[in-house]
Design a protein around this motif. Structure first.
Motif, PDB file in Angstrom:
ATOM      1  N   VAL B 337       0.836  -1.199   0.000  1.00  0.00           N
ATOM      2  CA  VAL B 337       0.000   0.000   0.000  1.00  0.00           C
ATOM      3  C   VAL B 337       0.873   1.252   0.000  1.00  0.00           C
ATOM      4  N   GLY B 338       1.948   1.221   0.787  1.00  0.00           N
ATOM      5  CA  GLY B 338       2.840   2.382   0.846  1.00  0.00           C
ATOM      6  C   GLY B 338       3.449   2.688  -0.509  1.00  0.00           C
ATOM      7  N   VAL B 339       3.895   1.649  -1.204  1.00  0.00           N
ATOM      8  CA  VAL B 339       4.511   1.851  -2.513  1.00  0.00           C
ATOM      9  C   VAL B 339       3.473   2.347  -3.523  1.00  0.00           C
ATOM     10  N   GLN B 340       2.290   1.769  -3.485  1.00  0.00           N
ATOM     11  CA  GLN B 340       1.238   2.219  -4.414  1.00  0.00           C
ATOM     12  C   GLN B 340       0.943   3.698  -4.234  1.00  0.00           C
ATOM     13  N   SER B 341       0.722   4.109  -2.995  1.00  0.00           N
ATOM     14  CA  SER B 341       0.319   5.502  -2.808  1.00  0.00           C
ATOM     15  C   SER B 341       1.482   6.447  -3.088  1.00  0.00           C
ATOM     16  N   SER B 342       2.706   6.064  -2.725  1.00  0.00           N
ATOM     17  CA  SER B 342       3.813   6.972  -3.007  1.00  0.00           C
ATOM     18  C   SER B 342       4.101   7.045  -4.506  1.00  0.00           C
ATOM     19  N   ALA B 343       3.957   5.924  -5.219  1.00  0.00           N
ATOM     20  CA  ALA B 343       4.228   5.947  -6.665  1.00  0.00           C
ATOM     21  C   ALA B 343       3.290   6.908  -7.381  1.00  0.00           C
ATOM     22  N   ILE B 344       2.031   6.926  -6.968  1.00  0.00           N
ATOM     23  CA  ILE B 344       1.071   7.827  -7.622  1.00  0.00           C
ATOM     24  C   ILE B 344       1.427   9.284  -7.338  1.00  0.00           C
ATOM     25  N   ILE B 345       1.843   9.572  -6.121  1.00  0.00           N
ATOM     26  CA  ILE B 345       2.224  10.946  -5.790  1.00  0.00           C
ATOM     27  C   ILE B 345       3.514  11.342  -6.520  1.00  0.00           C
ATOM     28  N   VAL B 346       4.493  10.442  -6.535  1.00  0.00           N
ATOM     29  CA  VAL B 346       5.766  10.750  -7.213  1.00  0.00           C
ATOM     30  C   VAL B 346       5.514  11.041  -8.684  1.00  0.00           C
ATOM     31  N   ILE B 405      -3.176  -0.628   6.947  1.00  0.00           N
ATOM     32  CA  ILE B 405      -3.280  -0.182   5.552  1.00  0.00           C
ATOM     33  C   ILE B 405      -3.509   1.336   5.491  1.00  0.00           C
ATOM     34  N   ILE B 406      -4.351   1.846   6.377  1.00  0.00           N
ATOM     35  CA  ILE B 406      -4.594   3.292   6.365  1.00  0.00           C
ATOM     36  C   ILE B 406      -3.308   4.058   6.687  1.00  0.00           C
ATOM     37  N   VAL B 407      -2.626   3.627   7.738  1.00  0.00           N
ATOM     38  CA  VAL B 407      -1.388   4.327   8.108  1.00  0.00           C
ATOM     39  C   VAL B 407      -0.351   4.225   6.990  1.00  0.00           C
ATOM     40  N   ALA B 408      -0.228   3.042   6.389  1.00  0.00           N
ATOM     41  CA  ALA B 408       0.741   2.862   5.300  1.00  0.00           C
ATOM     42  C   ALA B 408       0.414   3.789   4.133  1.00  0.00           C
ATOM     43  N   GLY B 409      -0.872   3.906   3.801  1.00  0.00           N
ATOM     44  CA  GLY B 409      -1.283   4.789   2.708  1.00  0.00           C
ATOM     45  C   GLY B 409      -0.959   6.237   3.024  1.00  0.00           C
ATOM     46  N   LEU B 410      -1.195   6.639   4.268  1.00  0.00           N
ATOM     47  CA  LEU B 410      -0.907   8.022   4.657  1.00  0.00           C
ATOM     48  C   LEU B 410       0.590   8.308   4.593  1.00  0.00           C
ATOM     49  N   ILE B 411       1.394   7.375   5.080  1.00  0.00           N
ATOM     50  CA  ILE B 411       2.850   7.586   5.032  1.00  0.00           C
ATOM     51  C   ILE B 411       3.309   7.647   3.579  1.00  0.00           C
ATOM     52  N   GLY B 412       2.802   6.732   2.761  1.00  0.00           N
ATOM     53  CA  GLY B 412       3.177   6.718   1.349  1.00  0.00           C
ATOM     54  C   GLY B 412       2.793   8.004   0.641  1.00  0.00           C
ATOM     55  N   THR B 413       1.730   8.647   1.092  1.00  0.00           N
ATOM     56  CA  THR B 413       1.308   9.913   0.487  1.00  0.00           C
ATOM     57  C   THR B 413       2.113  11.080   1.048  1.00  0.00           C
ATOM     58  N   PHE B 414       2.322  11.049   2.351  1.00  0.00           N
ATOM     59  CA  PHE B 414       2.949  12.193   3.010  1.00  0.00           C
ATOM     60  C   PHE B 414       4.445  12.317   2.692  1.00  0.00           C
ATOM     61  N   VAL B 415       5.150  11.191   2.739  1.00  0.00           N
ATOM     62  CA  VAL B 415       6.614  11.258   2.589  1.00  0.00           C
ATOM     63  C   VAL B 415       7.055  11.914   1.271  1.00  0.00           C
ATOM     64  N   PRO B 416       6.551  11.472   0.108  1.00  0.00           N
ATOM     65  CA  PRO B 416       7.005  12.155  -1.118  1.00  0.00           C
ATOM     66  C   PRO B 416       6.607  13.629  -1.171  1.00  0.00           C
ATOM     67  N   LEU B 417       5.416  13.974  -0.649  1.00  0.00           N
ATOM     68  CA  LEU B 417       5.014  15.382  -0.642  1.00  0.00           C
ATOM     69  C   LEU B 417       5.967  16.190   0.237  1.00  0.00           C
ATOM     70  N   PHE B 418       6.332  15.594   1.371  1.00  0.00           N
ATOM     71  CA  PHE B 418       7.243  16.261   2.298  1.00  0.00           C
ATOM     72  C   PHE B 418       8.632  16.432   1.666  1.00  0.00           C
TER      73      PHE B 418
END
Lengths: 458, 458
Positions: B337-346, B405-418
């Motif tokens: 989940v973390g990789v999915q959400s971060s890949a979309i943001i990246v 899953i929720i926390v992983a999604g949030l981290i995956g979204t937040f880290v690249p934005l940060f």
């Protein structure tokens, strides 16, 4: 003058969007046209992607159809679909009329099938209509699906002077003249010329005497990825497309290839991240779920598999709970190594860099994985030994780590090579697919080997 | 004629390589020249990449310097370095003499510093020497580092006829004339013209009357990625480069941008797979280890962290070993989940698609992750309940899965934005970095929540 130049450095600001929205609300068409007239169509498209559908349609109906047709090509595909739904067949036909044949065909193909014929029938220019009707028959993943009918073509029998005269006519339709294609009486492609060559030549020379017969071309059924490879390799800015009899059908320009390369890279990147279907950050939660959930489900099944394996080994390790605590480590390492080795193979295959025997690749990866595995295992061995003081477990865990890493590397190398041989896109082998299978296999292997080693010390 | 056309569809076969190697062994220079003369330099480069260094140098010394300079630019960077080591400064200068200024500067910059000045001093053409000396001062990641000095430039005071005359001179040096740049007396860029415009214009017209003042350009210090974005967005095939006073310095062509885009995509793909540094499948085991081992080490540290967490919870779950068997599942889901959400943001950040507030993104990802998590948790709940018949554990495991899953999604979204806000390339946030941190955090969260729920059921 230089002030005029600064203008074009466009920036999409909150302020600009508010201004546009304000003018729409006030129905101040004049001010709106005035504001937008200096913007490039790609910039107007960016604005339209940020405002509501009703506002976007308002702007599109306001601008002249030459601008709006280009804007339409640039806005987000989802938004375009919605805008087109709100235009009549006649209005769409008018937009299509202004577009190059390749873009026109793309727009038509995005319409629901029942509207396609309706729109085409309303195109007034008969030649444009015939060309579009031809283009929509090609598969979108082939050269035919990417090419435009607009090109500058001369016959070998013409003179330079006659050529320049006729080119002035043809060139009006063609946005950019890259190459002039030379054909024989049967319309077969026999060579090329550049405008530069024409300008440098004497005006009474025959084309037959000055053209260059060494011309790159692609077949109408060639895969777009292959077309992209040829154009990138030979640094081409346009390439002619021919049918099986060498008849010149159209040309593909590099800007379309840039789009293909970008889409291809994005697709591979998403696949590696476990996302299928071309989704974007701004898509709806439902669309994103459709793209992400299947891969997560695969992960869930893998996790249940890992659970069953661990449960199966429960009795063997009653007094050795510590072994179970290393399963996340083993699974993570197996997954990481598998992804690393498959990513390198997938990339090498995409660049045609992977030649030579499969066995050679596997032996190299085995050595590489063994080297990495042994270095990592030494650290793990020292940690377990010092922290727990149990030599047998330290050996069992670190030896199985090496074995797991080697097997993961081999699988990561073999699977994309195998898929590629079978004609399947090897890019699906990276990401969750390889991670999940390596997770399960890694854990199974780990317990087997650990069991053997501990029995030996036992 | 059509037979001649077939020729250019080049294929690198084992047979061809053997033929080339055979001719080199027999020192049959004539046959070798004859064989290679019809090949494109990019094809010759592919052959040279497959034969030994001695053989490659033999071929390079045999071919004329116009061909070999182009071949040199196309062979693999590692091979080029080796070939250049075996050529004298004079020989390299001769190759450089034949190249466009941008390629020439690239070759010089690949040499060890002490050889750079030596080679430059041996370039005979003084203008070429001065231009290369200028180009090597620019940072390779800027427009200046990518541009060439070759371009066609006219003054606004010229007439169309005078222009065409002079262009015939300038154009000989310029491989492809994309646009003709119009400058004022101070060499400031004020507009552009196409060859087509010139041909269509009357010969006694002044350039000042016919040029187009709306011209895209980039600054010499602009980042190459921004240049690529501008050119892709506006479908440009060449863009002029100016300094801070608008003085025309050079131009960048789309073929160089295609290379930038490909390299960028490959770098991001490798980062996502846990590989740093530009490596290829054919690199040595040591180079590949250097690119892969650091990320594996990170995974190892993460795995040890997971071990310590599980060990810490050992006593709480003495009679509930089953909970431990789900840690690989929890870790895998958190990672995916973390990789999915971060890949979309990246990807969205790379395309400038991510606008709006960070909070909005996080809320959306939370909803998305909750939806996916609940669907997956229902399956997991049913499996555990039916298979084990223990309702408390089934609830504990499935509720914590949703939370993880929720926390992983949030981290995956937040880290690249940060990272992006901090000016760090967000692409490093995908791959092993996010997987490892999500693994550990996921496992920790899982045990916490499971502990709470099981305590509640008593």
């Amino acid at each position: 003058m230089s002030e005029e130049l600064e203008n074009i450095q466009f920036e999409l600001t909150e302020d600009l969007i508010n201004r546009v929205e304000g003018l729409i609300e006030k129905n101040d068409d004049k001010a709106l046209q005035n504001l937008l007239k200096d913007f490039h169509y790609a910039d107007i498209a960016e604005i339209l992607d940020e405002i509501s559908l009703e506002e976007a349609i308002y702007v599109i109906k306001l601008l002249d159809s030459e601008t709006t047709s280009d804007v339409l090509m640039e806005i987000d595909e989802d938004n375009r679909e919605k805008v087109l739904k709100n235009l009549s067949a006649k209005e769409i036909a008018e937009e299509v009329e202004e577009l190059d044949t390749d873009d026109a065909a793309d727009i038509i193909l995005e319409l629901p099938e029942e509207r396609q014929q309706e729109v085409i029938s309303k195109i007034e220019d008969e030649e444009h209509k015939a060309e579009i009707t031809e283009l929509i028959t090609y598969d979108e993943d082939t050269a035919g699906g990417l090419m435009a009918k607009e090109l500058v073509k001369v016959y070998e029998t013409w003179t330079v002077a006659g050529c320049l005269r006729r080119i002035r006519g043809q060139a009006k339709e063609v946005t950019r003249v890259h190459s002039i294609y030379v054909v024989d009486k049967q319309e077969k492609l026999i060579g090329r010329l550049s405008l530069k060559d024409l300008i440098v030549a004497k005006s009474d020379q025959k084309i037959a005497d000055i053209y260059i017969s060494n011309v790159d071309f692609v077949g109408v059924d060639d895969d777009v990825e292959d077309v992209a490879k040829v154009m990138a390799k030979y640094d081409l800015e346009a390439i002619p497309v021919v049918d099986e009899n060498q008849i010149l059908l159209g040309r593909i320009t590099i800007d379309d290839i840039v789009d293909v390369l970008k889409e291809e890279a994005e697709k591979d990147y998403q696949l590696a991240a476990g996302i299928t279907g071309d989704v974007e950050a701004d898509d709806s939660i439902l669309e994103l779920t459709r793209a992400r959930l299947p891969w997560l489900f695969l992960g869930l099944v893998g996790g249940v598999g890992a659970f069953l394996i661990m449960e199966g080994f429960q009795d063997s390790f009653k007094e050795k709970a510590i072994l179970f605590f290393f399963t996340p480590l083993i699974a993570a390492m197996a997954g990481n190594v598998g992804v690393q080795s498959s990513a390198i193979i997938v990339q090498g295959l995409a660049n045609d860099d992977v030649r030579g025997s499969v066995n050679g690749r596997l032996i190299k990866e085995m050595l590489l994985a063994a080297l990495n595995g042994i270095i990592l295992a030494i650290f793990l061995f020292l940690f377990v030994w010092f922290y727990k003081g149990e030599l047998d477990k330290a050996i069992a865990i670190s030896v199985s780590l090496v074995m797991v890493i080697i097997v993961a590397g081999l699988i990561g190398t073999f699977v994309p090579l195998f898929l590629n041989k079978r004609g399947v896109d090897p890019a699906i082998a990276t990401g969750p697919f390889i991670t999940t299978s390596n997770d399960i296999l890694g854990i199974l292997l780990y317990f087997w080997i650990a069991e053997l080693i501990i029995a030996f010390f036992g």
